[in-house]
Each structure stands twice: as structure tokens, then as C-alpha cells.
Design an enzyme around this catalytic site. Structure first.
Site, PDB file in Angstrom:
ATOM      1  N   HIS A 109      -4.586 -61.170  -2.110  1.00 38.76           N
ATOM      2  CA  HIS A 109      -5.784 -60.931  -2.906  1.00 38.76           C
ATOM      3  C   HIS A 109      -5.673 -61.631  -4.259  1.00 38.76           C
ATOM      4  O   HIS A 109      -6.587 -62.331  -4.697  1.00 38.76           O
ATOM      5  CB  HIS A 109      -5.993 -59.430  -3.121  1.00 38.76           C
ATOM      6  CG  HIS A 109      -6.636 -58.727  -1.972  1.00 38.76           C
ATOM      7  ND1 HIS A 109      -6.059 -58.672  -0.729  1.00 38.76           N
ATOM      8  CD2 HIS A 109      -7.810 -58.023  -1.890  1.00 38.76           C
ATOM      9  CE1 HIS A 109      -6.849 -57.969   0.088  1.00 38.76           C
ATOM     10  NE2 HIS A 109      -7.908 -57.585  -0.590  1.00 38.76           N
ATOM     11  N   ARG A 135      -5.146 -53.226  -6.594  1.00 39.59           N
ATOM     12  CA  ARG A 135      -4.195 -53.364  -5.491  1.00 39.59           C
ATOM     13  C   ARG A 135      -3.018 -52.416  -5.648  1.00 39.59           C
ATOM     14  O   ARG A 135      -2.459 -51.921  -4.655  1.00 39.59           O
ATOM     15  CB  ARG A 135      -3.697 -54.814  -5.409  1.00 39.59           C
ATOM     16  CG  ARG A 135      -4.781 -55.844  -5.193  1.00 39.59           C
ATOM     17  CD  ARG A 135      -5.518 -55.615  -3.894  1.00 39.59           C
ATOM     18  NE  ARG A 135      -4.718 -55.978  -2.745  1.00 39.59           N
ATOM     19  CZ  ARG A 135      -4.979 -55.619  -1.498  1.00 39.59           C
ATOM     20  NH1 ARG A 135      -6.021 -54.851  -1.247  1.00 39.59           N
ATOM     21  NH2 ARG A 135      -4.210 -56.011  -0.496  1.00 39.59           N
ATOM     22  N   ARG A 171       5.547 -53.050   1.405  1.00 35.51           N
ATOM     23  CA  ARG A 171       4.382 -52.464   0.738  1.00 35.51           C
ATOM     24  C   ARG A 171       4.729 -51.039   0.348  1.00 35.51           C
ATOM     25  O   ARG A 171       5.448 -50.348   1.078  1.00 35.51           O
ATOM     26  CB  ARG A 171       3.152 -52.507   1.643  1.00 35.51           C
ATOM     27  CG  ARG A 171       2.660 -53.921   1.938  1.00 35.51           C
ATOM     28  CD  ARG A 171       1.347 -53.915   2.700  1.00 35.51           C
ATOM     29  NE  ARG A 171       0.919 -55.261   3.069  1.00 35.51           N
ATOM     30  CZ  ARG A 171       0.182 -56.053   2.303  1.00 35.51           C
ATOM     31  NH1 ARG A 171      -0.227 -55.611   1.114  1.00 35.51           N
ATOM     32  NH2 ARG A 171      -0.177 -57.258   2.696  1.00 35.51           N
ATOM     33  N   HIS A 203       0.423 -52.798  -2.883  1.00 34.03           N
ATOM     34  CA  HIS A 203       1.297 -53.791  -3.504  1.00 34.03           C
ATOM     35  C   HIS A 203       2.116 -53.162  -4.624  1.00 34.03           C
ATOM     36  O   HIS A 203       1.697 -52.169  -5.239  1.00 34.03           O
ATOM     37  CB  HIS A 203       0.489 -54.952  -4.088  1.00 34.03           C
ATOM     38  CG  HIS A 203       0.034 -55.951  -3.075  1.00 34.03           C
ATOM     39  ND1 HIS A 203       0.898 -56.678  -2.294  1.00 34.03           N
ATOM     40  CD2 HIS A 203      -1.214 -56.353  -2.714  1.00 34.03           C
ATOM     41  CE1 HIS A 203       0.210 -57.482  -1.496  1.00 34.03           C
ATOM     42  NE2 HIS A 203      -1.071 -57.294  -1.729  1.00 34.03           N
TER      43      HIS A 203
END
Length: 363
Positions: A116, A165, A80, A171
Site C-alpha cells: 500500500h 495500515r 504481519r 503492518h
């Protein structure tokens, strides 16, 4: 190759954080709307009460896509952004870029593919597909316009979720694109599987399979590959700006527990209702009332955080929580709402009470 994607991804995230700095609350709202849990506490009851078969298919899509997502995250070992910039050898103290963190940034699982994007793309695809394939417009022109608007809205919403995101630095761009692509594939596959008349034993077997496969992959990574399956949790704990932003319900185990429990609960609930419910469909006011009550109560219950003092207790309670969700949707809320509506309408409109509380048909 991955370093190129990561470096350019960080540059794009920095650009987004600069350009949309004043809209951080909007970005946080968008990332909340794309949370996989909403497939269970918003989209499932909405679809189930409006169309039973779509609701069942949607819960299957949510569970299977999130389960696949969890396994892929373990396998792909994706970083991440918020911790990668600190752990990569490509930067030093002088060249390391700065990424802002938010209260939704510090997820503990690996980053690829985006859950997501994957789960939201899957469940909303089924909803939009149903709307466009069962349009009630008589005119071909009107049906065409509706189809275009629905799919345009779908892709715009997915694009906004993907951007959100990236904005919160949870991300990289390739992770949200990959998640969306896989989610669409899963949804299309689920759409062709006859799920309405699946026996309860199949629900139990699949539920157990999802749970056991999670333990199997975890053991394989730890004992055979000699790797730490929880490496991402350590990175999250080390580099998250605030410890209170880290929650156990963002772990991969919690996702698998949710998927297993939800399918088991749905299978048992469907088995019980086949024996007890009448064969007449509910009225539209009843279904709207069911949706309002279910979604509202699920939002309240979901805000009550489970105790995290004991990890084993946390996962047991999580299983019970997500098991009760489809059970409540199928068994509890319709019966309670019917009783409440009969009580209220008996005073307001006695002649309308029986019509408004007619129960759904089960074939």
C-alpha cells in the site's frame, strides 16, 4: 533486532487502536484509498485522460513498484502483526497482547515492505511532481505556495495511509516506512525513463518478464531453498478472525498477474490507437466525462469478485480483467463516451457537439 522492531511495533499498534478506536471507519477508508489496485482503476485513468504521458508513466510505476514489492516480500519473509503475536516465542498465553482485526486486516502475502505504502507513494509522487513542475501560475510566489501545498498534502496523505495500515494490524511501522522509501526511489527512476514512445514489443517483453520472474522466484524458494513460498497464506488462514476476510486477490501471484496484464494491455492499446485516432486533442469536458465514466465503471467492476473455486481459473480471469483495464481506458471508453456525448449534445446544443468530442493527439 527484528524482535525489537516487532515488539515495539505491536505496542504502537495497540496505542493507535486505543486512541483511534472511534475512528475505525476513517482508518478503513484511508487504507482502502491506499490500496495498490487504485493505482490502476483510479489514478491511471485520471492521469491518462488529463495528460497522456503522465498516465503512461504512472501505470509503469504502479506495475514495476508492485512487482518489486512482491519479489521483496518473498525475499524478506516479513511477518504481519495479526499473526506474529500468535506465532512468536516471545509471548505466552498470559502475556500475549491483543490486536483488533478488521475486514481489511487479513492479507495473505508477507508483510515487508508495505505494498500500500510503496505503490501509492510511487504513483502519487509522479502526479504531484507533474503538477508542481507544470504549474500555470505566472507569479513565483503563487507557484511556491502551490508547490508547498501539493507536497504537504502528499506527505500528510501518505502518513495517514501508513497509520491506517498500522491501525488495522496488517503492518509493522518499519514495513510501511520501508515501502514508502522504496516507492519514492522507483518513482524517481521511472520519471527519467522515456516511456511515451516505447514500442509494443517492449511492453510484451516486460509483461512476460514480470510474469516469468514471479514463477522463477517461486520455484527458487520452493525447490532450491526448500522453503514454502506460500507460508504466509497458511498463517493468514490460521490466525484471521473470520475466514471470509481472506481473499485470493491479496496474494503475491495476483499482484504479479495484475502488473503483467496491465502493461501488456497498455502496450497493445497504444499500438492500436496509433493507427486509428485523429491528431486533435480532446476538449476538457470530454476528458472530465471520460474520467467520470472510467473511474465509476472500474469501481463497479472491481466489486464483482472473481470465482475462487479454482485457483487456475481465478488467475486466468484476473489476467483478463487487468488486461482489459488499460484497453478500455484507451480504446473503449473514449469512443463510447464520444458517441454518447454527440447523441446528447445533438439535442441540447448542436453547435457544441463537434467541439466537445474532438479526439486526443498521438505523437
Amino acid at each position: 533486532m527484528m524482535d525489537v522492531l516487532h515488539v515495539n511495533g505491536v505496542l504502537f499498534i495497540q496505542y493507535l487502536q486505543i486512541q483511534f478506536k472511534e475512528y475505525s471507519n476513517v482508518m478503513l477508508l484511508l487504507t482502502y484509498l491506499g490500496d495498490p489496485r487504485n493505482a490502476f482503476i483510479i489514478y491511471f485513468p485520471l492521469a491518462f485522460y488529463l495528460n497522456r504521458s503522465v498516465g503512461i508513466r504512472l501505470l509503469w510505476a504502479a506495475s514495476i513498484s508492485e512487482w518489486i514489492n512482491a519479489l521483496l516480500k518473498w525475499v524478506l519473509h516479513g511477518h504481519r502483526p495479526y499473526w506474529w503475536i500468535h506465532e512468536t516465542h516471545l509471548y505466552n498465553n498470559q502475556t500475549r497482547p491483543r490486536l483488533d482485526q478488521f475486514y481489511l486486516t487479513c492479507e495473505t502475502g508477507p508483510g515487508s515492505p508495505s505494498g500500500h505504502a510503496m505503490v501509492t507513494a510511487s504513483v502519487l509522487y509522479l502526479l504531484i511532481r507533474h503538477l508542481t513542475c507544470h504549474s500555470t501560475f505566472a507569479s513565483k510566489h503563487h507557484r511556491f505556495v502551490m508547490n508547498v501545498l501539493c507536497w504537504f498534502g502528499y506527505f500528510i496523505f501518505m502518513f495517514c495511509v501508513m497509520i491506517s495500515r498500522l491501525f488495522i494490524a496488517t503492518h509493522f511501522p518499519h514495513q510501511v516506512v520501508l515501502g514508502t522509501f522504496i516507492g519514492l526511489i522507483v518513482a524517481e527512476l521511472i520519471r527519467h525513463v522515456p516511456l511515451l514512445h516505447v514500442r509494443s514489443c517492449v511492453y510484451m517483453l516486460v509483461s512476460a518478464g514480470l510474469l516469468l520472474s514471479g514463477f522463477a522466484v517461486y520455484s527458487l524458494i520452493e525447490n532450491v531453498l526448500n522453503m514454502n513460498p506460500m507460508w504466509s497464506v497458511s498463517s493468514a488462514l490460521k490466525w484471521c478472525q473470520k475466514p471470509e476476510w481472506i481473499h485470493l486477490d491479496t496474494t503475491l501471484f495476483h499482484a504479479i498477474v495484475r502488473d503483467s496484464a496491465a502493461l501488456l494491455g497498455l502496450g497493445i492499446a497504444l499500438r492500436l490507437t496509433r493507427r486509428s485516432l485523429k491528431d486533435r486533442p480532446p476538449s476538457l469536458p470530454s476528458r472530465i466525462f471520460y474520467i467520470a465514466v472510467a473511474v465509476s465503471l472500474y469501481q463497479i467492476f472491481d466489486r464483482q469478485k472473481l470465482p475462487q473455486t479454482s485457483i487456475n481459473l481465478f488467475y486466468v480471469l484476473a489476467f483478463v480483467k487487468w488486461f482489459l483495464m488499460p484497453v478500455s481506458t484507451e480504446l473503449i471508453f473514449p469512443n463510447v463516451c464520444d458517441l454518447l456525448m454527440k447523441f446528447v449534445l445533438s439535442f441540447v446544443a448542436p453547435g457544441y457537439a463537434e467541439y466537445a468530442t474532438v479526439r486526443p493527439k498521438h505523437s
